[in-house]
Design a protein around this motif. Structure first.
Motif, PDB file in Angstrom:
ATOM      1  N   ALA A 227      53.055  33.857  50.908  1.00  0.00           N
ATOM      2  CA  ALA A 227      52.294  34.164  49.690  1.00  0.00           C
ATOM      3  C   ALA A 227      52.742  35.521  49.171  1.00  0.00           C
ATOM      4  N   LYS A 228      52.694  35.683  47.857  1.00  0.00           N
ATOM      5  CA  LYS A 228      53.004  36.958  47.221  1.00  0.00           C
ATOM      6  C   LYS A 228      51.763  37.371  46.444  1.00  0.00           C
ATOM      7  N   VAL A 229      51.235  38.563  46.744  1.00  0.00           N
ATOM      8  CA  VAL A 229      49.968  38.974  46.136  1.00  0.00           C
ATOM      9  C   VAL A 229      50.160  40.264  45.342  1.00  0.00           C
ATOM     10  N   PHE A 230      49.464  40.331  44.202  1.00  0.00           N
ATOM     11  CA  PHE A 230      49.560  41.476  43.298  1.00  0.00           C
ATOM     12  C   PHE A 230      48.230  42.201  43.123  1.00  0.00           C
ATOM     13  N   CYS A 231      47.128  41.542  43.501  1.00  0.00           N
ATOM     14  CA  CYS A 231      45.801  42.124  43.271  1.00  0.00           C
ATOM     15  C   CYS A 231      44.887  41.765  44.435  1.00  0.00           C
ATOM     16  N   GLU A 232      43.711  42.385  44.474  1.00  0.00           N
ATOM     17  CA  GLU A 232      42.783  42.175  45.577  1.00  0.00           C
ATOM     18  C   GLU A 232      42.321  40.729  45.667  1.00  0.00           C
ATOM     19  N   GLU A 233      42.073  40.100  44.540  1.00  0.00           N
ATOM     20  CA  GLU A 233      41.611  38.707  44.562  1.00  0.00           C
ATOM     21  C   GLU A 233      42.628  37.802  45.254  1.00  0.00           C
ATOM     22  N   GLU A 234      43.907  38.026  44.950  1.00  0.00           N
ATOM     23  CA  GLU A 234      44.944  37.209  45.578  1.00  0.00           C
ATOM     24  C   GLU A 234      45.084  37.543  47.065  1.00  0.00           C
ATOM     25  N   LEU A 235      44.886  38.810  47.418  1.00  0.00           N
ATOM     26  CA  LEU A 235      44.939  39.204  48.830  1.00  0.00           C
ATOM     27  C   LEU A 235      43.834  38.516  49.618  1.00  0.00           C
ATOM     28  N   ILE A 236      42.630  38.537  49.103  1.00  0.00           N
ATOM     29  CA  ILE A 236      41.500  37.903  49.795  1.00  0.00           C
ATOM     30  C   ILE A 236      41.781  36.418  50.010  1.00  0.00           C
ATOM     31  N   GLU A 237      42.291  35.773  48.993  1.00  0.00           N
ATOM     32  CA  GLU A 237      42.598  34.345  49.098  1.00  0.00           C
ATOM     33  C   GLU A 237      43.684  34.097  50.134  1.00  0.00           C
ATOM     34  N   ALA A 238      44.706  34.978  50.152  1.00  0.00           N
ATOM     35  CA  ALA A 238      45.803  34.809  51.111  1.00  0.00           C
ATOM     36  C   ALA A 238      45.310  34.997  52.542  1.00  0.00           C
ATOM     37  N   ILE A 239      44.480  35.995  52.771  1.00  0.00           N
ATOM     38  CA  ILE A 239      43.959  36.231  54.119  1.00  0.00           C
ATOM     39  C   ILE A 239      43.073  35.075  54.567  1.00  0.00           C
ATOM     40  N   GLU A 240      42.263  34.564  53.669  1.00  0.00           N
ATOM     41  CA  GLU A 240      41.419  33.405  54.010  1.00  0.00           C
ATOM     42  C   GLU A 240      42.270  32.208  54.418  1.00  0.00           C
ATOM     43  N   THR A 241      43.375  32.005  53.710  1.00  0.00           N
ATOM     44  CA  THR A 241      44.264  30.885  54.052  1.00  0.00           C
ATOM     45  C   THR A 241      44.956  31.129  55.391  1.00  0.00           C
ATOM     46  N   ALA A 242      45.454  32.355  55.583  1.00  0.00           N
ATOM     47  CA  ALA A 242      46.193  32.683  56.810  1.00  0.00           C
ATOM     48  C   ALA A 242      45.317  32.579  58.048  1.00  0.00           C
ATOM     49  N   THR A 243      44.038  32.905  57.903  1.00  0.00           N
ATOM     50  CA  THR A 243      43.124  32.876  59.054  1.00  0.00           C
ATOM     51  C   THR A 243      42.335  31.569  59.116  1.00  0.00           C
ATOM     52  N   GLY A 244      42.537  30.706  58.126  1.00  0.00           N
ATOM     53  CA  GLY A 244      41.825  29.432  58.082  1.00  0.00           C
ATOM     54  C   GLY A 244      42.762  28.251  58.185  1.00  0.00           C
ATOM     55  N   ALA A 245      43.111  27.685  57.050  1.00  0.00           N
ATOM     56  CA  ALA A 245      43.919  26.465  57.033  1.00  0.00           C
ATOM     57  C   ALA A 245      45.285  26.650  57.672  1.00  0.00           C
ATOM     58  N   LYS A 246      45.834  27.858  57.602  1.00  0.00           N
ATOM     59  CA  LYS A 246      47.181  28.110  58.145  1.00  0.00           C
ATOM     60  C   LYS A 246      47.144  28.964  59.404  1.00  0.00           C
ATOM     61  N   LYS A 247      46.074  28.899  60.148  1.00  0.00           N
ATOM     62  CA  LYS A 247      45.929  29.761  61.327  1.00  0.00           C
ATOM     63  C   LYS A 247      46.934  29.440  62.423  1.00  0.00           C
ATOM     64  N   ASP A 248      47.514  28.245  62.386  1.00  0.00           N
ATOM     65  CA  ASP A 248      48.507  27.875  63.398  1.00  0.00           C
ATOM     66  C   ASP A 248      49.933  28.067  62.900  1.00  0.00           C
ATOM     67  N   CYS A 249      50.083  28.750  61.777  1.00  0.00           N
ATOM     68  CA  CYS A 249      51.409  28.965  61.193  1.00  0.00           C
ATOM     69  C   CYS A 249      51.806  30.430  61.278  1.00  0.00           C
ATOM     70  N   LEU A 250      53.096  30.683  61.171  1.00  0.00           N
ATOM     71  CA  LEU A 250      53.561  32.022  60.887  1.00  0.00           C
ATOM     72  C   LEU A 250      53.280  32.275  59.408  1.00  0.00           C
ATOM     73  N   CYS A 251      52.517  33.318  59.123  1.00  0.00           N
ATOM     74  CA  CYS A 251      52.097  33.599  57.750  1.00  0.00           C
ATOM     75  C   CYS A 251      52.752  34.898  57.275  1.00  0.00           C
ATOM     76  N   PHE A 252      53.430  34.812  56.156  1.00  0.00           N
ATOM     77  CA  PHE A 252      54.155  35.954  55.602  1.00  0.00           C
ATOM     78  C   PHE A 252      53.556  36.281  54.235  1.00  0.00           C
ATOM     79  N   ILE A 253      52.913  37.433  54.136  1.00  0.00           N
ATOM     80  CA  ILE A 253      52.224  37.824  52.905  1.00  0.00           C
ATOM     81  C   ILE A 253      52.929  39.047  52.329  1.00  0.00           C
ATOM     82  N   GLU A 254      53.609  38.859  51.217  1.00  0.00           N
ATOM     83  CA  GLU A 254      54.276  39.957  50.534  1.00  0.00           C
ATOM     84  C   GLU A 254      53.275  40.634  49.603  1.00  0.00           C
TER      85      GLU A 254
END
Length: 605
Positions: A548-575
């Protein structure tokens, strides 16, 4: 709390999963059964080395194949307890062994002669600076070529094969060149046991034609090491404790400060016991973060001179006595030699020595023994902590961001703080992440690592690979700057091959920000990459990966929720895209002071 690593009983810090290297550990034979005889055709050097690595707690070896080590790699693969992990380059293999050793207590890597050895050398130097036992194994030339006048490939074109060895002599505590089978057993065992006793890397070169040849010295399963512990000089210990207790008991507001050598001295628990008994305010140097539980009732934060956590420096520097346990005072940890400390107030405790102010010095005194004995002699004195409590003001919060406002670094780390638990570990890359991660409050059991003494940019990618492989039950959170990532990015590929579930925050601010604050110039601006696109290309549909590529806080929150939720078993790369001038206030202060130290004119001749 103690943990057993392989055949070794290792002291483990109370607050996280960072195992202390086994310097002076007592190693006991696991059972009284006679060693198992090995089929003569299998009694090979390669099998012996593989068994030794498993015995000491190494289950993963990081490697890059080359023609001189291929037969040895065959034998490592054949060992059931050993997993061979192929890395993209030797530097990252060394960094991965470094990260592995920080968690397991020992790590190992295998490379080929000279081209591989000189490539891994930088990582080995970093492990040496951090007192990490690391077994660096090199596949060497055919034994028949040793001592001849032949010129080999992978060399600089001279018949002298000792160039690689000479390079390793300054960054390892022991070097073994195995080019005949008669003394191979002795050399290998001496090298590995020395790494464990000295808590430093060692170098083992093995001629490429030897690993598969049976030899009688390998006809039995190797007997587990039994390494005698180092002992304190009892008279020196008593004298050091008596003099220190007299010094500290006279003080009005003494403090304790933990340093990075608590780990190599296996004195983390003893240091906490001293804090419990004395009531003194308790701080850590930046490179000791994670070695002392931050939940301790008298913990006051990180002492780092002008860039200390709030109110910590004021308490430490105003104390009339301070005990530093295992410190390293270099230009970085002293903020350009600007600490406001006085020698006449300081007790300096190193792993095997105690120095009292401007007075006596006591050698052959182990830190762990000294701290435990001192705890019995000190009067309870919580004056410094009470002073801290009086002046302490809780930290404020970053300004609330407007909707879709460009993301700020302080907001990013506010959200990373919420992700931490006993099931996570933080890896902080050299750069502004040093300062931002230093302010994170670590829950009990949360791991924390960074490389402050050597400070090699790019270290964190390989170290994250190794650390995550060592403790798969933890989710590693790596904070990496874009400049550092460009140095070692390839081994995200290896993380995917290993099925790791790390979360990488790639902080994209367009350059070498830490260098900008020391001395700016056009060389600190780097070519911008499409980092998420790069990781997607590395992924190539193989393994579990989400970007995921994030530019603002709203996108960061969404990315973290995904990384710790639906994608918790994946390698997650957040730019994370941030402004090039968005840095911590600590880096601004630290950079100006280090710059001043670097630019001092020559002394008059």
């Amino acid at each position: 709390m103690d943990i057993t690593i392989g055949s070794f009983d290792i002291c483990k810090p109370t607050c996280n999963d960072v195992a202390s290297p086994p310097k002076g550990a007592v190693v006991t034979i696991q059972n009284s059964v006679s060693p198992t005889a090995i089929n003569s055709s299998e009694a090979t050097l390669g099998r012996h080395l593989a068994r030794r690595l498993v015995q000491i707690g190494v289950n993963d070896v990081f490697s890059v194949p080359g023609d001189f080590n291929l037969t040895l790699l065959d034998h490592l693969i054949a060992e059931p307890g050993l997993n061979l992990i192929g890395c993209c380059n030797e530097l990252n293999a060394g960094y991965a062994a470094d990260g592995y050793a920080r968690s397991r207590g020992v790590g190992a890597c295998v490379v080929t002669f000279t081209v591989g050895g000189l490539s891994v050398l930088n990582a080995i130097a970093g492990a040496y600076s951090e007192n990490l036992p690391l077994i660096c194994i090199v596949g060497g030339p055919n034994s028949n070529d040793c001592g001849t006048n032949r010129i080999l490939h992978h060399t600089i074109g001279l018949p002298d094969f000792s160039q690689e060895l000479r390079c390793f002599q300054t960054v390892t505590c022991y070097q073994a060149v195995v080019n005949n089978l008669e003394d191979a057993h002795e050399l290998i065992d001496t090298a590995i046991s020395t790494a464990l006793k000295e808590s430093k890397p060692v170098y083992i070169s093995i001629s490429c034609n030897l690993p598969a040849i049976p030899h009688p010295t390998f006809s039995l399963d190797p007997v587990p090491f039994s390494l005698s512990p180092k002992l304190s000089n009892k008279m020196g210990l008593e004298a050091a404790v008596e003099a220190t207790a007299e010094f500290l008991n006279k003080a009005v507001k003494p403090v304790l400060v933990g340093g990075p050598k608590l780990r190599v001295a296996k004195a983390c628990e003893a240091f906490v016991e001293l804090a419990d008994a004395s009531g003194y305010a308790l701080a850590v140097m930046p490179s000791a973060k994670g070695l002392v539980p931050e939940q301790h009732p008298h913990f006051i934060g990180t002492y780092w001179g002008a860039v200390s956590t709030a109110f910590c420096a004021e308490i430490v520097e105003s104390a009339d006595a301070y005990l530093f346990a295992g410190p390293i005072f270099n230009d970085y940890s002293s903020v350009g030699y600007s600490l406001l400390l006085k020698r006449e107030k300081a007790i300096i405790v190193q792993p095997d020595r105690v120095v009292i102010a401007n007075g006596p010095s006591f050698g052959c005194v182990l830190m762990k023994d000294f701290l435990r004995e001192l705890a019995r002699r000190l009067k309870h004195n919580n004056t410094a902590y009470e002073n801290y409590h009086r002046i302490f003001v809780p930290e404020g919060h970053p300004l609330k961001a407007a909707p879709k406002e460009p993301l700020r670094v302080n907001v990013l780390f506010q959200h990373i703080q919420k992700m931490l638990s006993s099931e996570t570990a933080v890896i902080a890359e050299t750069g502004d992440s040093w300062f931002n991660c230093q302010k994170l409050k670590l829950p009990r059991g949360c791991g924390y690592e960074f490389q402050m003494q050597y400070g090699s940019i790019g270290w964190s990618v390989g170290a994250t690979l190794g650390y995550a492989q060592a403790v798969p039950e933890k989710r590693v959170i790596a904070c990496i700057g874009d400049g550092s990532f460009q140095v070692t990015a390839q081994d995200v590929s290896t993380m995917l091959r290993c099925g790791q579930k790390t979360i990488i925050f790639l902080i994209n601010n367009g350059g070498y920000t830490i260098e900008v604050e020391i001395h700016d110039g056009p060389y600190n601006v780097i070519k911008n990459w499409n980092y998420t696109g790069l990781v997607d290309a590395i992924h190539n549909g193989e393994g579990k990966c989400w970007t995921a590529k994030v530019f603002c806080e709203e996108e960061l929150i969404e990315a973290i929720e995904t990384a710790t939720g639906a994608k918790k078993d994946c390698l997650c790369f957040i730019e994370v895209i941030v402004h090039k001038d968005d840095t911590s206030k600590e880096l601004l202060e630290w950079g100006s002071r280090v710059s001043a130290a670097n630019s001092r004119p020559p002394n008059p001749q």
